[in-house]
Design a protein around this motif. Sequence first.
Motif, PDB file in Angstrom:
ATOM      1  N   UNK A 182       0.439  -1.245  -0.081  1.00  0.00           N
ATOM      2  CA  UNK A 182      -0.092  -0.010  -0.352  1.00  0.00           C
ATOM      3  C   UNK A 182       0.962   1.193  -0.136  1.00  0.00           C
ATOM      4  N   UNK A 183       0.382   2.089  -1.195  1.00  0.00           N
ATOM      5  CA  UNK A 183       1.414   3.076  -1.177  1.00  0.00           C
ATOM      6  C   UNK A 183       0.078   4.669  -1.576  1.00  0.00           C
ATOM      7  N   UNK A 184       1.206   5.788  -1.693  1.00  0.00           N
ATOM      8  CA  UNK A 184      -0.046   7.093  -2.035  1.00  0.00           C
ATOM      9  C   UNK A 184       0.147   7.877  -2.957  1.00  0.00           C
ATOM     10  N   UNK A 185      -0.009   7.487  -4.506  1.00  0.00           N
ATOM     11  CA  UNK A 185       0.787   8.204  -5.341  1.00  0.00           C
ATOM     12  C   UNK A 185      -0.347   9.854  -5.612  1.00  0.00           C
ATOM     13  N   UNK A 186       0.761  10.403  -5.886  1.00  0.00           N
ATOM     14  CA  UNK A 186       0.323  11.697  -5.903  1.00  0.00           C
ATOM     15  C   UNK A 186       0.063  12.292  -7.456  1.00  0.00           C
ATOM     16  N   UNK A 187      -1.094  12.793  -7.614  1.00  0.00           N
ATOM     17  CA  UNK A 187      -2.125  13.088  -8.886  1.00  0.00           C
ATOM     18  C   UNK A 187      -2.573  11.767  -9.267  1.00  0.00           C
ATOM     19  N   UNK A 188      -3.478  11.919 -10.257  1.00  0.00           N
ATOM     20  CA  UNK A 188      -4.099  10.970 -10.275  1.00  0.00           C
ATOM     21  C   UNK A 188      -3.924  10.146 -10.869  1.00  0.00           C
TER      22      UNK A 188
END
Length: 281
Positions: A182-188
Motif C-alpha cells: 500500500x502506498x500513496x500516489x501524488x496526482x491522478x
Amino acid sequence: MTDPVSRTILLLDIEKYSDRDDIEQAYLRRMLYDVADRTLERAGIDERLRLRADRGDSVMELIDANASVTALLRALLTEVPAQLHAVNRMASSSAQIRLRGVVATGYVAVDEHDGWVGSDLNHACRLLDAQLLRTALRERRDDFALCVSESVHTGIVRHGHAGIPAEDFHPVTVDSKNGPLRAWLHGPVPGAGDDHSEKGGTSVPGASSGERPAPRRDRPGSQAPEAHAARPSAPPAGAVFHFDGGAPTFGGSLVGGDQHGVSGGQVTGDVHLGGSGGESA
C-alpha cells in the motif's frame, strides 16, 4: 555489516533510459544528478546527511532520519517539476528527461561491500518499479510522478503541511514479490476510477460492453423456435385464452371458422391454421 539505522529513502529513476544511445544516456545521468543535488539542497539536506548509490538509470539516497522529510517532500513537489521543465524546454526529443520518484522510511544497514540491506528499502524499490507508477508518468503531461510509502503518508502527508496538499495524494496498492504494498500516489491514479489500486484500470473478464446482438431474421415460412420469442419478465395482465377443442370464445364472443394472426397468450391442444380441414401447422 552495520546495525540497521532509521533512514529516509529517496529513489529517482529515468523513464525509458535504455532506449537511448550512450551519448544520450551520459547526458541524462548528468541531468539526474543535477536535479537530485539541487532538490536536496533546496530541502536543506547537505552531503553530510546522506549516502548515495548509483544504479545507472537511477539514484538512491539514504538520508539521515533527523533531516526534515517535510522539507524534502515540499522540494520534490516544487523544485523537481521546475527543473525538469527548464531542462526539457531546451532539449531535443531524444534528450527529454522524465522521472519517477519514491519517498519512504525504514531501517537500512550497510554491509562490508557498501551494499544496502533492509526490507524497507526493498519495498521502496518495488514501488519505484511498479507498473502503476510507470503508467502514471506516461499518462501525464508533467515530467515527474511521485509515490510515497504508507509510513510517510501517515507521518507527514495526511497532516496537510504547507506546500504538501494531502488531497493530491491517492491510495494505491501495488503487487510485489512480497505481496500487496500500500502506498500513496501524488496526482491522478491512471484508469482507476474509484478503485485506487494498481488493477483499477483493467477490464473485468466477462463484463458486458453494452452492445446487444442484432435480432435474428427467420426465413419466410419457417417455424420459429420457442426460445426465439421475447418473453416478458412478468405475466401480462388480462385474460388467457385456451384452445382445447370445440368453439373458443374471446371475452364472451364465439369464434368459429378460419382464424388468422393468432399471437400472444397461451395456446394448448390441437390448433389448425390456414383454413379448416387443412394440414396442421
